[in-house]
Write an enzyme that holds these catalytic residues in place. Sequence first.
Site, short mmCIF file in Angstrom:
data_model
loop_
_atom_site.label_atom_id
_atom_site.label_comp_id
_atom_site.label_asym_id
_atom_site.label_seq_id
_atom_site.Cartn_x
_atom_site.Cartn_y
_atom_site.Cartn_z
N HIS A 73 -3.73 -5.60 0.84
CA HIS A 73 -2.99 -5.89 2.26
C HIS A 73 -3.13 -7.25 2.74
CE1 HIS A 73 -2.52 -1.45 3.78
NE2 HIS A 73 -3.65 -1.17 2.85
N GLU A 121 -1.25 -8.63 4.92
CA GLU A 121 -1.27 -8.54 6.56
C GLU A 121 -2.77 -8.37 7.16
OE1 GLU A 121 -1.00 -5.91 4.89
OE2 GLU A 121 -1.01 -4.03 5.91
N CYS A 158 0.85 -1.36 0.03
CA CYS A 158 -0.01 0.02 0.05
C CYS A 158 1.16 1.35 0.08
CB CYS A 158 -0.89 -0.10 1.25
SG CYS A 158 -2.40 1.04 1.13
#
Lengths: 85, 229
Positions: free
Chosen positions: B205, B207, B89
């Site tokens: 993302h 994560e 990002c």
Amino acid sequence: MNLRKLLKMIYRVYINFKKGILDPEAEAIKRTIDSMGYKTIKNISKGKFFDIEISSSKNTLGDLEKISSDLLSNPIIENFKIIKK
Amino acid sequence: MPKKVVSIVVFPGSNCDRDLDIAVQKYMNVNTELVWHDDPNIKNQEMIFIPGGFSFGDYLRSGALATKSPAMKEVIRLSKKGVPIIGICNGFQILTECKLLDGALIDNCKRLFICKENFVKIENKNTPFTKNIHKNVVQFPIAHAQGRFYTSEDNLKRLEDNNQIVFKYSSRDGKINKSENPNGSMNNIAGIINKNKNILGLMPHPERAVNFSEDNDGISFFRGLQNLL
């Protein structure tokens, strides 16, 4: 205009998008102007500028060009132009 | 044997560093060191992550000011030595602003901040970052206002010819078309690598896709990175 102001060395760096890159903010502003009833506005492009005051004229333009291409603008998407104010 | 240590560079305004830290430690089986942006030394050079967030408040352009941080100068130096680097990002935005990756990430075509789950097709599985992901289409959240990938037509062709496009926004079954493109990115591009294949940038993302079950696709992404260490 006082002398101090006259002696100031200020350059203005203009930044705008390269041709052909969609700028949704400019598009939205254009649509709002259309909705205000203005019929003659054909196109709007948006940019920004920085007024940069310098303390010495030595290498000024060279430095400003480097700062403009290396940080203030992204050459992939933007053009810049430097003028003396 | 002591665990290996990977580095996560943190800037003022980073806000995904902690999520990344947790995912990396848990699924890559490593320790992490958070490196503050004004530290010119990165001790642990096994792998470097540049996390998401709003570095320097996204002032000027997303990622632009972060490129001049002492830690990023070190990242640029280490990238030339082949150290694996992953930007997620805002991290992707920083890597493009550093010119470590091609292109630029600009305002989404509808100028909205988009925050949603998105399907992403793995376009190139022949990279060190993706070769261990078993699925062809993964589900990662996206959360950005400036994620529209743009580059010149010549560069786009070069990216395609060199197989540098790694992730594309897609439908659940991997179809790539305009209706599956959330932000107006050229050719639905969501992530790319450099020519030397040691630098990856992606807007989605991974994560944030590790929390809910063992099937979450972020888990296989991070597990798959262990082969790089």
